[in-house]
Design an enzyme around this catalytic site. Structure first.
Site, PDB file in Angstrom:
ATOM      1  N   CYS A   6      30.868  51.430  35.424  1.00  0.00           N
ATOM      2  CA  CYS A   6      30.823  50.230  34.518  1.00  0.00           C
ATOM      3  C   CYS A   6      32.168  49.403  34.838  1.00  0.00           C
ATOM      4  O   CYS A   6      33.087  49.871  35.515  1.00  0.00           O
ATOM      5  CB  CYS A   6      30.869  50.738  33.188  1.00  0.00           C
ATOM      6  SG  CYS A   6      30.794  49.294  31.887  1.00  0.00           S
ATOM      7  N   CYS A  21      33.876  47.635  32.421  1.00  0.00           N
ATOM      8  CA  CYS A  21      34.808  47.168  31.226  1.00  0.00           C
ATOM      9  C   CYS A  21      36.093  47.702  31.429  1.00  0.00           C
ATOM     10  O   CYS A  21      37.075  46.887  30.835  1.00  0.00           O
ATOM     11  CB  CYS A  21      33.965  47.514  30.160  1.00  0.00           C
ATOM     12  SG  CYS A  21      33.892  49.158  29.807  1.00  0.00           S
ATOM     13  N   CYS A  66      31.489  44.133  30.555  1.00  0.00           N
ATOM     14  CA  CYS A  66      31.067  45.058  31.599  1.00  0.00           C
ATOM     15  C   CYS A  66      30.350  44.260  32.829  1.00  0.00           C
ATOM     16  O   CYS A  66      29.941  44.934  33.762  1.00  0.00           O
ATOM     17  CB  CYS A  66      29.832  45.654  30.771  1.00  0.00           C
ATOM     18  SG  CYS A  66      30.419  46.504  29.243  1.00  0.00           S
ATOM     19  N   LYS A  92      21.606  53.062  25.306  1.00  0.00           N
ATOM     20  CA  LYS A  92      22.954  52.972  24.602  1.00  0.00           C
ATOM     21  C   LYS A  92      23.154  51.792  23.942  1.00  0.00           C
ATOM     22  O   LYS A  92      22.930  50.814  23.803  1.00  0.00           O
ATOM     23  CB  LYS A  92      24.026  52.839  26.016  1.00  0.00           C
ATOM     24  CG  LYS A  92      25.172  52.464  25.419  1.00  0.00           C
ATOM     25  CD  LYS A  92      26.294  52.620  26.732  1.00  0.00           C
ATOM     26  CE  LYS A  92      27.890  52.215  26.250  1.00  0.00           C
ATOM     27  NZ  LYS A  92      28.574  52.152  27.582  1.00  0.00           N
ATOM     28  N   ARG A 138      37.875  53.197  23.328  1.00  0.00           N
ATOM     29  CA  ARG A 138      38.445  51.958  23.837  1.00  0.00           C
ATOM     30  C   ARG A 138      39.780  51.971  23.977  1.00  0.00           C
ATOM     31  O   ARG A 138      40.578  51.391  24.718  1.00  0.00           O
ATOM     32  CB  ARG A 138      37.886  50.765  23.156  1.00  0.00           C
ATOM     33  CG  ARG A 138      36.511  50.520  23.624  1.00  0.00           C
ATOM     34  CD  ARG A 138      35.470  49.445  22.814  1.00  0.00           C
ATOM     35  NE  ARG A 138      34.181  49.568  23.059  1.00  0.00           N
ATOM     36  CZ  ARG A 138      33.278  48.967  22.273  1.00  0.00           C
ATOM     37  NH1 ARG A 138      33.723  48.004  21.522  1.00  0.00           N
ATOM     38  NH2 ARG A 138      32.126  48.868  22.687  1.00  0.00           N
ATOM     39  N   ARG A 169      29.704  43.672  22.675  1.00  0.00           N
ATOM     40  CA  ARG A 169      28.929  43.975  23.632  1.00  0.00           C
ATOM     41  C   ARG A 169      27.362  44.086  23.137  1.00  0.00           C
ATOM     42  O   ARG A 169      26.479  44.430  23.666  1.00  0.00           O
ATOM     43  CB  ARG A 169      29.133  45.535  24.060  1.00  0.00           C
ATOM     44  CG  ARG A 169      30.574  45.917  24.489  1.00  0.00           C
ATOM     45  CD  ARG A 169      30.658  46.874  25.537  1.00  0.00           C
ATOM     46  NE  ARG A 169      32.082  47.616  25.591  1.00  0.00           N
ATOM     47  CZ  ARG A 169      32.993  47.042  26.103  1.00  0.00           C
ATOM     48  NH1 ARG A 169      33.044  45.777  26.582  1.00  0.00           N
ATOM     49  NH2 ARG A 169      34.240  47.632  26.336  1.00  0.00           N
ATOM     50  N   LYS A 205      23.103  57.512  23.762  1.00  0.00           N
ATOM     51  CA  LYS A 205      24.498  57.612  23.186  1.00  0.00           C
ATOM     52  C   LYS A 205      24.489  56.312  22.141  1.00  0.00           C
ATOM     53  O   LYS A 205      23.967  55.169  22.284  1.00  0.00           O
ATOM     54  CB  LYS A 205      25.219  56.915  24.369  1.00  0.00           C
ATOM     55  CG  LYS A 205      26.668  56.606  24.078  1.00  0.00           C
ATOM     56  CD  LYS A 205      27.190  56.254  25.606  1.00  0.00           C
ATOM     57  CE  LYS A 205      28.861  55.894  25.178  1.00  0.00           C
ATOM     58  NZ  LYS A 205      29.177  55.138  26.105  1.00  0.00           N
ATOM     59  N   SER A 261      33.316  59.359  21.160  1.00  0.00           N
ATOM     60  CA  SER A 261      34.748  59.485  20.771  1.00  0.00           C
ATOM     61  C   SER A 261      34.738  59.416  19.190  1.00  0.00           C
ATOM     62  O   SER A 261      35.412  60.022  18.509  1.00  0.00           O
ATOM     63  CB  SER A 261      35.354  58.372  21.357  1.00  0.00           C
ATOM     64  OG  SER A 261      34.968  56.924  21.093  1.00  0.00           O
ATOM     65  N   TYR A 266      33.776  65.769  23.930  1.00  0.00           N
ATOM     66  CA  TYR A 266      35.144  66.158  24.112  1.00  0.00           C
ATOM     67  C   TYR A 266      35.453  67.291  23.306  1.00  0.00           C
ATOM     68  O   TYR A 266      36.673  67.945  23.551  1.00  0.00           O
ATOM     69  CB  TYR A 266      35.820  65.112  23.285  1.00  0.00           C
ATOM     70  CG  TYR A 266      35.623  63.525  23.942  1.00  0.00           C
ATOM     71  CD1 TYR A 266      36.245  63.121  24.968  1.00  0.00           C
ATOM     72  CD2 TYR A 266      34.577  62.841  23.079  1.00  0.00           C
ATOM     73  CE1 TYR A 266      35.672  61.821  25.536  1.00  0.00           C
ATOM     74  CE2 TYR A 266      34.344  61.570  23.546  1.00  0.00           C
ATOM     75  CZ  TYR A 266      34.975  60.975  24.904  1.00  0.00           C
ATOM     76  OH  TYR A 266      34.661  59.956  25.556  1.00  0.00           O
TER      77      TYR A 266
HETATM   78  C1  PBG Z   1      31.654  52.003  29.030  1.00  0.00           C
HETATM   79  C2  PBG Z   1      31.721  53.367  28.347  1.00  0.00           C
HETATM   80  C3  PBG Z   1      31.852  53.418  27.162  1.00  0.00           C
HETATM   81  C4  PBG Z   1      31.972  54.626  26.435  1.00  0.00           C
HETATM   82  C5  PBG Z   1      31.363  55.301  27.699  1.00  0.00           C
HETATM   83  N1  PBG Z   1      31.336  54.562  28.711  1.00  0.00           N
HETATM   84  C6  PBG Z   1      32.572  52.344  25.948  1.00  0.00           C
HETATM   85  C7  PBG Z   1      31.742  51.266  25.556  1.00  0.00           C
HETATM   86  O1  PBG Z   1      30.546  50.971  26.076  1.00  0.00           O
HETATM   87  O2  PBG Z   1      32.454  50.294  25.004  1.00  0.00           O
HETATM   88  C8  PBG Z   1      32.174  55.447  25.202  1.00  0.00           C
HETATM   89  C9  PBG Z   1      32.220  56.668  25.027  1.00  0.00           C
HETATM   90  C10 PBG Z   1      32.805  57.216  23.848  1.00  0.00           C
HETATM   91  O3  PBG Z   1      32.962  56.192  22.597  1.00  0.00           O
HETATM   92  O4  PBG Z   1      33.260  58.376  23.743  1.00  0.00           O
HETATM   93  N2  PBG Z   1      32.472  52.201  30.194  1.00  0.00           N
END
Ligand code: PBG
Length: 340
Positions: free
Chosen positions: A123, A125, A133, A198, A208, A220, A251, A277, A316
């Site tokens: 990605c 971002c 992104c 996603k 983030r 996003r 996700k 997260s 995690y």
């Molecule tokens: C984008 C990406 C994100 C996550 C994984 N890959 C963040 C987003 O889309 O803003 C989030 C993973 C998480 O919250 O644990 N590179």
């Protein structure tokens, strides 16, 4: 037995002892189903805990040997890599730099632990100055121009030795673009684990901070999915599979278990759920306050994700679970490393 006693079913008969419950348990967790996310940063000797994610660290490349050894010892066989670049710019240059942070991390991991499955998040971002992104023009992310950057990034990860690439940007057509680019570069054997469904989720907040990737303006929602949509998720997944995805991710996990379940019913491909997260942070925060029993809640959450139909869980919690397992505090299907 009297007719009266047969008027109701006695489910409790099979719940009478721990071993009996184990015997009839339908869903088992196995440490080998877990994928552990790693955040890699430039520098030396860096091991910086993420404020909103206790127990999760930003690590410099020199720390990865120790980390990989620990993971394998715990029975965790796969990692998902995220990089925090030295410099961010409009074109996300470090994302596809052969000497970028992820590329260096992959080379180091494959050097010290060749058997560890190294998956890379693809990605832009984390690498763009605006935190979006893709390539931004007039406040909009350009889909087709971004595909080229994603394809270059995926190829550079494969060149560094990645075992699998995981595009998470949600641009349309990225799986096809990445598959073509990988094939042309001689990486027809490298699989794509696509973040096919996603959602635009507030549960990514702590990530983030960990990945330093919050968008500087806007959000996003122009590319990630609306939380209200399930059928659309199935179309997204079907499309990614047609474009060449080998396995898919749903996700976040917890608010989307119906999507995991629907995907499991419909598609015969490996499905991963990303226990993101924010889901982790909520558990840790409540546990720190003494409001929940962390071990039991975590095992219950992960079991729920597996029961919904995910065979892989990106989480995690993986290291904690492996430790509890090793200390005999919880029981699960034995991990390969532990069974040996
Ligand atoms: C984008 C990406 C994100 C996550 C994984 N890959 C963040 C987003 O889309 O803003 C989030 C993973 C998480 O919250 O644990 N590179």
């Amino acid at each position: 037995m009297s007719a009266e006693a047969l008027q109701f079913r006695r489910f409790r008969r099979l719940r009478r002892s721990e071993n009996l419950r184990r015997l009839i348990r339908e869903t088992r967790l196995s440490i080998e189903d877990f994928i552990y996310p790693l955040f890699v940063v430039h520098g030396h000797g860096v091991r910086r805990e993420v404020n909103s994610m206790p127990g999760v660290y930003q690590l410099s490349v020199d720390q990865l040997g120790r980390e990989a050894e620990e993971l394998l010892e715990l029975g965790i066989v796969a990692v998902l890599l995220f990089g925090i670049p030295a410099r961010k710019d409009e074109l996300a240059s470090e994302a596809y730099d052969p000497d970028g942070i992820v590329q260096r991390a992959v080379r180091e991991l494959k050097r010290v632990a060749p058997e560890l499955v190294v998956i890379t998040d693809v990605c832009n971002c984390e690498y763009t100055s605006h935190g979006h992104c893709g390539i931004v023009r007039d406040g909009h992310i350009l889909n087709d121009a971004t595909l080229e950057l994603l394809a270059r990034t995926a190829v550079s990860h494969a060149e560094a030795g990645a075992d699998m690439v995981a595009p998470s940007d949600m641009m349309d057509g990225r799986v096809r673009a990445i598959r073509r680019a990988l094939d042309q570069a001689g990486f027809s054997e490298i699989p794509i684990l696509s973040y096919a469904a996603k959602y635009a989720s507030a549960f990514y907040g702590p990530f983030r901070e960990a990945a330093e990737s919050a968008p500087a303006f806007g959000d996003r929602r122009s590319h990630q999915m609306d939380p209200g949509n399930r059928r659309e998720a199935l179309r997204e997944i079907a499309t990614d599979l047609e474009e060449g995805a080998d396995a898919i991710i749903v996700k976040p996990a917890l608010a989307y278990l119906d999507v995991v379940s629907a995907a499991r019913e419909r598609f015969d491909v490996p499905i991963a759920a990303y226990n993101v997260s924010g889901e982790y942070a909520m558990v840790k925060a409540a546990a720190r306050n003494g409001w929940i029993d962390e071990q039991r809640v975590v095992v219950e959450i992960l079991t729920g994700i597996r029961r919904a139909g995910a065979q892989m869980i990106i989480t995690y919690h993986a290291k904690d679970v492996a430790r509890w397992l090793r200390e005999g505090q919880i029981s699960m299907a034995p991990a390969r490393a532990l069974a040996e």
